[in-house]
Motif scaffolding. Structure first.
Motif, PDB file in Angstrom:
ATOM      1  N   LEU A   1      -8.726   1.633  -4.013  1.00 25.16           N
ATOM      2  CA  LEU A   1      -8.398   2.642  -3.374  1.00 25.16           C
ATOM      3  C   LEU A   1      -9.759   2.924  -2.341  1.00 25.16           C
ATOM      4  N   LYS A   2      -8.586   3.832  -1.169  1.00 29.10           N
ATOM      5  CA  LYS A   2      -9.746   4.142  -0.334  1.00 29.10           C
ATOM      6  C   LYS A   2      -9.548   5.087   0.380  1.00 29.10           C
TER       7      LYS A   2
ATOM      8  N   ALA B   1      -5.733  13.124   0.560  1.00 33.92           N
ATOM      9  CA  ALA B   1      -4.805  11.806  -0.004  1.00 33.92           C
ATOM     10  C   ALA B   1      -5.542  10.330  -0.041  1.00 33.92           C
ATOM     11  N   VAL B   2      -5.031   9.731  -0.186  1.00 34.20           N
ATOM     12  CA  VAL B   2      -5.980   8.081  -0.919  1.00 34.20           C
ATOM     13  C   VAL B   2      -5.038   7.148  -0.457  1.00 34.20           C
ATOM     14  N   THR B   3      -5.421   6.130   0.143  1.00 35.92           N
ATOM     15  CA  THR B   3      -4.621   5.020  -0.047  1.00 35.92           C
ATOM     16  C   THR B   3      -5.083   4.218  -0.844  1.00 35.92           C
TER      17      THR B   3
ATOM     18  N   SER C   1       0.725  -1.412   0.288  1.00 36.46           N
ATOM     19  CA  SER C   1      -0.238   0.197   0.121  1.00 36.46           C
ATOM     20  C   SER C   1       0.861   1.179  -0.337  1.00 36.46           C
ATOM     21  N   LYS C   2       1.008   2.468  -0.349  1.00 37.61           N
ATOM     22  CA  LYS C   2       1.383   3.739  -0.179  1.00 37.61           C
ATOM     23  C   LYS C   2      -0.100   4.917  -0.416  1.00 37.61           C
ATOM     24  N   THR C   3       0.728   6.179  -0.557  1.00 29.89           N
ATOM     25  CA  THR C   3      -0.622   6.630   0.180  1.00 29.89           C
ATOM     26  C   THR C   3      -0.146   7.697  -1.080  1.00 29.89           C
TER      27      THR C   3
ATOM     28  N   THR D   1      -4.405   0.432  -2.767  1.00 27.64           N
ATOM     29  CA  THR D   1      -3.549  -1.114  -2.690  1.00 27.64           C
ATOM     30  C   THR D   1      -3.513  -1.796  -3.941  1.00 27.64           C
TER      31      THR D   1
END
Length: 410
Positions: A209-210, A159-161, A131-133, A163
């Motif tokens: 996306l989260k 921002a969005v995380t 995961s990354k933001t 995965t």
């Protein structure tokens, strides 16, 4: 001792008898419920414990299997098949593996033999999930309507995380949402779906996306010197007597006007008039083109004319009239006396139509077909020719008819 000697001398016969009985029993069972081959397509599932790995290669959705089982079990599977094919990733880390496709068979369905599986094995690459933001970027597409301008742009969540498989995540360079403001005439607040994109601005598949969406607010306002005004249709004269207009509709219903002097535009009353529409003598639907009556210094953006549609309908009223009863269907050699000779008919409809009714337009008919000599009570039939005239009432509702031999003295 005698028993032991007897068993010793007859043991072979006993064993042969038991074996024969077993063969007979198996044969009976098999003949009643014989084994049958059948082909099924089973869904393919993945069993895994770790949540930080994923299969990179494309995985088939199903597996074709050939089964051997008693006919009753095959029939049961054809009606409701609980069998599932699966591969087991429980003890797997990142890497490339050959997985054997396994079939989960419930105990209550045994015995079932799996004769063939297609595919029987799958060679798959397993990758770690990372995961990354990333920050959110909102792209604006289109332009607002003429005379409008964009203002401040904002959205919730900066921002969005993301995965996904390590290789896929590394491809992602931006998270983008698109807001279409084409022909907008006011501030927009809209939920926008986010997309993971690479450096070529292509969407990267297989990324979660989260959050998946953000709410975007785009301020849109009128530019100075512009104003959106309603169209007011001015009329002169009156429609044909006995008629009224039910609606007057301009198209478009609003127009954008402009002036180099913004104060002149702001001083307008909120609408702009058309040139007068003459309704004198109109008795039907009317469609025409009218010019806008613009004050000095004001111009319209686009076509300076509008299409005007006028719907006209006749006024309706009630009418009570008397009609003589007409006799039909009287058998030859008979005569009939009707009481009363006239009845009162109540109708409703458009005034112009009712004012021009003739005797043939409304008739009261008494059908004496197949009636014999004697006294009869009959309900007359009211026949109305104009389609837009409605029957309301008849008085009296029945009449008395005396039918006699025409040769007899009245």
């Amino acid at each position: 001792m005698k028993i032991m000697r007897w068993l010793g001398s007859n043991l072979t016969s006993l064993i042969l008898s038991l074996l024969l009985a077993l063969v007979v029993w198996i044969s009976a069972v098999t003949s009643a419920n014989p084994n049958t081959e059948a082909e099924f397509i089973l869904p393919l599932e993945v069993v895994q414990r770790a949540s930080d790995i994923a299969i990179v290669d494309e995985l088939p959705d199903s597996v074709r299997v050939t089964l051997l089982a008693p006919e009753s079990i095959i029939q049961q599977l054809e009606e409701d098949n609980p069998l599932v094919a699966y591969i087991d990733l429980s003890e797997v880390t990142a890497g490339r593996y050959i997985f054997t496709v396994q079939i989960d068979i419930p105990d209550q369905l045994k015995p079932i033999r799996v004769l063939e599986k297609n595919p029987e094995r799958l060679e798959l690459k397993v990758s770690n999930l990372i995961s990354k933001t990333l920050p959110v970027t909102i792209l604006i597409e289109g332009e607002p309507a003429i005379g409008y301008q964009t203002g401040g742009l904002s959205w919730d969540g900066e921002a969005v995380t993301i995965t996904g498989q390590e290789s896929r995540v590394q491809e992602v360079s931006s998270v983008v949402g698109i807001l279409d403001i084409t022909d907008a005439t006011g501030t927009i607040s809209r939920t926008v779906t986010l997309q993971a994109r690479d450096r070529s601005n292509e969407v990267v598949e297989g990324i979660s996306l989260k959050p998946e969406t953000v709410t975007v607010n785009q301020a849109i306002s009128l530019q100075g010197g512009y104003r959106n005004l309603a169209v007011n249709v001015t009329t002169v004269g009156s429609v044909e007597p006995g008629y009224r207009f039910t609606s007057i509709t301009p198209a478009p219903p609003t127009v954008m006007v402009f002036s180099e002097d913004p104060q002149l535009v702001e001083g307008l009353p909120g609408y702009v008039n058309t040139k007068p529409l003459d309704l004198t003598g109109v008795d039907d639907y009317l469609e025409t083109i009218l010019e806008l009556d613009l004050p000095a210094g004001i111009t319209v953006i686009g076509d300076p004319t509008v299409l005007v549609q006028v719907n006209v309908t006749a006024l309706e009223t009630n009418l009570v009239i008397s009609r003589e009863i007409e006799i039909i269907g009287l058998l030859p050699g008979l005569r009939a006396e009707v009481s009363p000779l006239q009845v009162t008919v109540s109708v409703s409809g458009p005034v112009p139509v009712l004012e021009n009714l003739t005797l043939r337009d409304i008739r009261v008919v008494l059908d004496l077909t197949d009636l014999e000599i004697g006294t009869h009570t009959i309900t007359p039939t009211v026949e109305i020719l104009p389609d837009d005239v409605l029957f309301e009432d008849l008085s009296p509702t029945t009449v008395e008819v005396v039918i006699e031999d025409s040769s007899s003295t009245p």
